[in-house]
Design a protein around this motif. Structure first.
Motif, PDB file in Angstrom:
ATOM      1  N   TRP A  60      41.327  34.511  35.464  1.00 14.71           N
ATOM      2  CA  TRP A  60      40.842  35.829  35.050  1.00 14.71           C
ATOM      3  C   TRP A  60      40.823  36.784  36.238  1.00 14.71           C
ATOM      4  CZ3 TRP A  60      40.560  37.780  30.382  1.00 14.71           C
ATOM      5  CH2 TRP A  60      40.398  36.940  29.285  1.00 14.71           C
ATOM      6  N   ASN A  61      40.474  36.266  37.406  1.00 18.25           N
ATOM      7  CA  ASN A  61      40.448  37.072  38.616  1.00 18.25           C
ATOM      8  C   ASN A  61      41.815  37.679  38.883  1.00 18.25           C
ATOM      9  OD1 ASN A  61      40.539  37.095  41.921  1.00 18.25           O
ATOM     10  ND2 ASN A  61      38.498  37.527  41.137  1.00 18.25           N
ATOM     11  N   TYR A  64      42.745  40.388  36.290  1.00 22.77           N
ATOM     12  CA  TYR A  64      42.057  41.657  36.513  1.00 22.77           C
ATOM     13  C   TYR A  64      42.561  42.387  37.750  1.00 22.77           C
ATOM     14  CZ  TYR A  64      38.591  40.420  32.947  1.00 22.77           C
ATOM     15  OH  TYR A  64      37.956  40.092  31.768  1.00 22.77           O
ATOM     16  N   LYS A  65      43.736  41.963  38.264  1.00 22.69           N
ATOM     17  CA  LYS A  65      44.448  42.652  39.356  1.00 22.69           C
ATOM     18  C   LYS A  65      43.772  42.494  40.711  1.00 22.69           C
ATOM     19  CE  LYS A  65      46.448  46.067  36.199  1.00 22.69           C
ATOM     20  NZ  LYS A  65      47.619  45.241  35.960  1.00 22.69           N
ATOM     21  N   TYR A  66      43.092  41.378  40.910  1.00 20.46           N
ATOM     22  CA  TYR A  66      42.622  41.035  42.248  1.00 20.46           C
ATOM     23  C   TYR A  66      43.779  40.326  42.942  1.00 20.46           C
ATOM     24  CZ  TYR A  66      37.902  42.327  40.876  1.00 20.46           C
ATOM     25  OH  TYR A  66      36.799  43.032  40.467  1.00 20.46           O
ATOM     26  N   ARG A 155      42.222  30.350  29.738  1.00 20.08           N
ATOM     27  CA  ARG A 155      41.463  31.606  29.682  1.00 20.08           C
ATOM     28  C   ARG A 155      40.733  31.764  28.356  1.00 20.08           C
ATOM     29  NH1 ARG A 155      45.915  34.093  32.755  1.00 20.08           N
ATOM     30  NH2 ARG A 155      46.946  34.465  30.767  1.00 20.08           N
ATOM     31  N   TYR A 159      35.611  31.623  30.528  1.00 14.37           N
ATOM     32  CA  TYR A 159      35.492  33.049  30.827  1.00 14.37           C
ATOM     33  C   TYR A 159      34.769  33.285  32.155  1.00 14.37           C
ATOM     34  CZ  TYR A 159      36.774  33.445  25.943  1.00 14.37           C
ATOM     35  OH  TYR A 159      37.439  33.336  24.746  1.00 14.37           O
ATOM     36  N   THR A 279      32.479  48.648  38.438  1.00 10.83           N
ATOM     37  CA  THR A 279      32.973  47.266  38.374  1.00 10.83           C
ATOM     38  C   THR A 279      31.870  46.230  38.271  1.00 10.83           C
ATOM     39  OG1 THR A 279      34.787  47.998  39.816  1.00 10.83           O
ATOM     40  CG2 THR A 279      34.566  45.635  39.486  1.00 10.83           C
TER      41      THR A 279
END
Length: 400
Positions: A60-61, A64-66, A155, A159, A279
């Motif tokens: 998930w990280n 989310y565009k990390y 995923r 979560y 955020t």
């Protein structure tokens, strides 16, 4: 009996420094092994630095565009890019941009699948260790590729906040498959395995969820899959990296006039307020890894050491939180600061559910006569969860 620091540890640490500072000892059949000081260690001192056998960013990280290096998890955004994305302010400019250590001119992509690395060294290391097996090539964006289907399945049941990743296990399998000396890597990974079948089943259930209690057995060989989940679930160490955090620490070290310091601190305070509004607390590139030496550290609710990642990559620094005497066990906390402040009953509940043991540290022993009541913090969480569930149910009813 103390464990020798043989070749398998030299892969991860400086064996000379570690051998003079700490040793791994077998404690008993309940606690297993532990890490003990061989000399006096002062508060704030670095005990050792260790790289993981394997690590992976949380799915998930990444979604989310990390942006993190596929091998060492180094944050790939500049501090300014990071601040703009997290705050939702596109035109934000950071003072002292020269303090940002991210060197984007060194970044490289895998020529086949285009996943990013912070350097050519990391790209080559990943290729040599596991990436040749896992590289998707032109199928990187294909939702029907087995690895992408595996990621989607993970995923759908795991979560944020995340505590593990299916890709950590996939990389373990790929490492063994790709290695010339497969027995060596199997031996390394076996150092993390000390669970009975019932415990492994419970850990796997905790990570996978109720609906996968039976069906996961069809994915892999059941015994091996369960052991893999137990291994990762009890030994995985969270890794967090952030170019923005590094920039803030560099700013703290600047020699400035009182007025300049006040202005810079005010700017940073406002930045974090903007980030919290946009955020929340989800700030870092996050993943998990398996660390041979750090995994020997047992838990205490009053730890005398803590792990951190000040190099903005997967290198774990274990530092002393208090003076440690020769022969004293070095303990970290599996709980965060807020969880450690909860009641003994609440702490035990978290540790029992996630790590399957009952803590008998000095703090827990001193509070043994406390009533088994839930802490005030946990009650508040329960109320908040109940309100959230009620809101979600109303939303669902409205949608219907």
């Amino acid at each position: 009996m103390a464990a020798p620091l043989d070749d398998m540890f030299s892969f991860c640490v400086d064996p000379g420094k570690v051998a003079s500072s700490v040793e791994v000892r077998f404690i008993d059949n309940i606690k297993g092994k532990g890490l003990f000081a061989k000399r006096s260690i002062k508060k704030g001192e670095s005990i050792f630095t260790e790289r993981p056998l394997i690590c992976a960013q949380f799915l998930w990280n990444a979604l989310y565009k990390y942006k993190a290096c596929e091998f060492c998890l180094r944050a790939l955004e500049t501090a300014e890019e990071n601040a703009r994305r997290l705050s939702g302010i596109p035109g934000l400019s950071l003072p002292h941009p020269e303090l940002c250590r991210v060197r984007q001119e060194l970044h490289q992509a895998c020529p086949q699948c285009q996943v990013m690395y912070c350097s050519s060294e990391c790209r080559q290391a990943a290729a040599d260790q596991y990436h040749r097996v896992l590289c998707l090539g032109p199928s990187q964006g294909d939702p029907d590729h087995p690895i992408n289907k595996l990621k989607d399945a993970w995923r759908s049941m795991h979560y944020p906040p995340e505590t593990s990743s299916i890709m950590l296990m996939a990389r373990m399998v790929a490492v063994v498959k790709q290695a010339k000396d497969k027995a060596h890597w199997q031996k390394l990974f076996s150092h993390f395995c000390s669970r009975t079948a019932n415990e492994e089943d419970e850990i796997a259930h905790k990570l996978l969820g109720e609906q996968f209690r039976v069906s996961y057995r069809h994915w892999f060989v059941p015994e091996g899959f369960r052991s893999l989940f137990a291994l990762v679930g009890t030994n995985g160490q969270g890794i967090g990296t952030s170019s923005l955090s590094q920039w803030v620490h560099a700013c703290d070290a600047l020699e400035l006039s009182a007025q300049q310091r006040e202005q810079l601190d005010s700017f940073i305070d406002q930045l974090y307020k903007d980030i919290e509004k946009e955020t929340g607390d989800f700030l870092n590139c996050e993943g998990s890894g398996l660390f041979l030496l750090q995994s020997s550290c047992n838990h205490s609710c009053i730890p005398n050491a803590e792990a951190s990642f000040p190099d903005n990559n997967f290198l774990l620094h274990l530092s002393a939180l208090s003076d440690i005497n020769p022969g004293e066990e070095i303990c970290i906390s599996y709980l965060d600061c807020c969880q450690r402040d909860r009641s003994r009953h609440s702490r035990h509940k978290i540790l029992r559910e996630n790590y399957l043991f009952v803590c008998s540290c000095p703090k827990c022993t001193s509070q043994i006569d406390e009533l088994d009541v839930t802490s005030e913090e946990e009650e508040e969480e329960g109320e908040a969860e109940g309100e959230t569930e009620g809101d979600e149910m109303e939303d669902e009813m409205t949608d219907v």
